[in-house]
Scaffold this active site. Structure first.
Site, PDB file in Angstrom:
ATOM      1  N   SER A  86      14.070  21.964 -16.697  1.00  0.00           N
ATOM      2  CA  SER A  86      13.070  22.788 -16.931  1.00  0.00           C
ATOM      3  C   SER A  86      13.280  24.102 -17.824  1.00  0.00           C
ATOM      4  CB  SER A  86      12.173  23.080 -15.626  1.00  0.00           C
ATOM      5  OG  SER A  86      11.411  24.338 -15.929  1.00  0.00           O
ATOM      6  N   HIS A 123       0.770  -1.221   0.121  1.00  0.00           N
ATOM      7  CA  HIS A 123       0.041  -0.064   0.127  1.00  0.00           C
ATOM      8  C   HIS A 123       0.793   1.415   0.188  1.00  0.00           C
ATOM      9  CE1 HIS A 123      -3.086  -2.816   1.376  1.00  0.00           C
ATOM     10  NE2 HIS A 123      -2.312  -3.484   2.104  1.00  0.00           N
ATOM     11  N   LYS A 175      15.508  22.225 -11.812  1.00  0.00           N
ATOM     12  CA  LYS A 175      14.904  20.817 -12.073  1.00  0.00           C
ATOM     13  C   LYS A 175      15.898  20.024 -12.728  1.00  0.00           C
ATOM     14  CE  LYS A 175      11.449  19.860 -11.126  1.00  0.00           C
ATOM     15  NZ  LYS A 175       9.829  20.007 -11.980  1.00  0.00           N
TER      16      LYS A 175
END
Ligand code: ARG
Length: 459
Positions: free
Chosen positions: A279, A158, A285
């Site tokens: 980016s 999970h 980024k």
């Protein structure tokens, strides 16, 4: 005189330009020119052996076919959409080159069995490629598993911390999945490797052909026994695309994990600059675009699977022109899967993982709870009761915002007198993996066994 369709003598008018453009498939099936020529060569060899064409005619045709192969691969012979399909283009060019003899090539053959053969020859070649690329990916995974065989990471269910595992164990899980993909491809190969050639348009031929002979020349393992099935069946193609879909599903899971691991939150994976992008706006980024694209390209392959299933749904036997659309889906699925297998191998090869990222953090972490349950079980506490006791310990730790190894033995004993001081040596990530006993577990010995097995198998 321009292009003559292979079938035009019964018509008073030629096909309208827009109808021809709409139905022309050469921009797609042009890709099959090698397979088409290979199939034609086997067919011609069979025709001469059966004395259906004259000795000498075969030589002329075979030589011209090889010339046409060169003309197409060099770009000298253009794949002009007006030529309808690759079969027509090649036959037309053959007649242009050698005249009347060229008109014998299509004896005892239809484009229906011809395209079915081309597709099977293509699938044979591509299945072999897919297997090779999957093996290469397994090698990349294995290399990383070796390199990080002592690295401990949280195992999740999970996406919540569950139990500690060796990172190698995690990577080896993917090797097992990709192994089954290879098994599926090998299985598909058995069914792809049967020849439809000689089925004719649908019912066979009155001419004395030898289907087994042409199949043998093409390295195929026998012929398809029913001529209608031979020209109308596309289930093997669907099987291959579904196999590609399963591989893409596996790749998408791996890609998703790579994306997660490379996030600042996980801070676990680093990709090489040569496989990362930036980016246009945010200077800081470094993005995992390759893994994201692999994850995204799954859509194409699942799309192809549903595309072809839908083309084939409810089609009456035998050939229908709808089936020309099969290649769009086949090529899309195979090309995308090959690309994604290759790029994922490359991405992994150049990836680094932070060996020390989790180890300290996991010592005493609540993900060691199961080890405490097993401790009590070894002291003869029934499992369900032990689970309940450790649950209470967890609740205390959560309340006090401390780790399992920060709770005193006195506190432990308040919940159960069975706890002794020796619990604390269980509460490290390393002890947890080392204490695993079962076959196929994440214990270092079991992982070593798997590494050995795959090293032997994959070489
Ligand atoms: N281009 C066709 C296809 O890919 C070849 C078979 C054409 N047969 C026919 N009867 N029109 O399906």
């Amino acid at each position: 005189m321009g292009f003559m369709a292979l079938w035009d003598s019964r018509f008073k008018k030629s096909l309208a330009d827009n109808a021809l453009k709409f139905s022309s498939s050469i921009n797609i099936d042009g890709k099959l020119f090698n397979e088409d020529i290979d199939g034609s060569k086997a067919h011609v060899n069979m025709l001469v052996k059966q004395k259906i064409i004259l000795a000498g005619e075969d030589k002329l045709i075979l030589k011209a076919l090889e010339e046409i192969r060169k003309e197409i691969s060099s770009g000298k012979l253009k794949l002009d959409w007006r030529k309808e399909d690759i079969h027509s283009l090649i036959e037309n060019r053959l007649v242009e080159k050698i005249g009347e003899t060229g008109k014998k090539l299509h004896t005892a053959r239809s484009r229906n069995d011809q395209i079915a053969l081309d597709e099977r020859l293509y699938m044979k070649k591509e299945i072999a490629q897919l297997i090779k690329l999957t093996r290469t990916l397994q090698k990349s995974l294995l290399k990383k598993a070796e390199q990080y065989k002592n690295t401990i990471v949280p195992g999740y269910t999970h996406l919540q911390r569950a139990q500690p595992i060796l990172f190698a164990h995690h990577l080896l899980a993917y090797i097992s999945m990709f192994e089954r993909d290879i098994e599926r491809l090998n299985d598909c190969m058995k069914r792809a490797n049967k020849s439809p050639l000689g089925a004719g348009a649908l019912s066979g031929t009155t001419l004395p052909i030898d289907r087994s002979y042409s199949a043998k020349l093409l390295g195929m393992n026998g012929v398809l026994e029913n001529s209608l099935d031979a020209v109308a069946g596309r289930d093997v193609m669907i099987e291959l695309i579904s196999s590609c879909s399963i591989t893409m599903m596996h790749l998408s899971r791996l890609s998703e994990e790579l994306v997660l691991w490379s996030s600042q939150e996980f801070s676990f994976a680093q990709f090489d600059d040569s496989f990362s992008t930036g980016s246009s706006l945010m200077p800081q980024k470094k993005n995992p675009d390759i893994a994201e694209l692999v994850r995204g390209k799954v859509g194409r392959v699942y799309g192809s699977l549903f595309g072809l299933l839908t083309v084939m749904k409810a089609l009456p036997l035998a050939y229908n022109r709808d089936m020309q659309e099969d290649k769009v889906h086949l090529f899309e699925a195979v090309d995308t899967t090959k690309d994604c297998l290759h790029l994922t191998s490359e991405l992994l090869k150049h990836a680094h993982f932070n060996k020390k990222r989790f180890e300290k953090e996991l010592n005493g972490d609540l993900l060691l709870s199961t080890d405490l349950v097993d401790y009590l079980v070894r002291k003869n506490v029934p499992f369900r009761k032990a689970h309940n006791i450790v649950g209470k310990i967890v609740a205390v730790c959560v309340d006090q915002n401390i780790k399992l190894n920060q709770l005193s033995i006195t506190e432990y004993k308040k919940v159960s007198p069975k706890f002794e001081n020796d619990i604390f040596k269980l509460l490290t990530a390393l002890a947890s993996v080392k204490n695993k006993k079962s076959q196929g577990s994440t214990s270092p010995q079991e992982v070593e066994k798997q590494l050995k097995y795959w090293k032997n198998k994959i070489k």
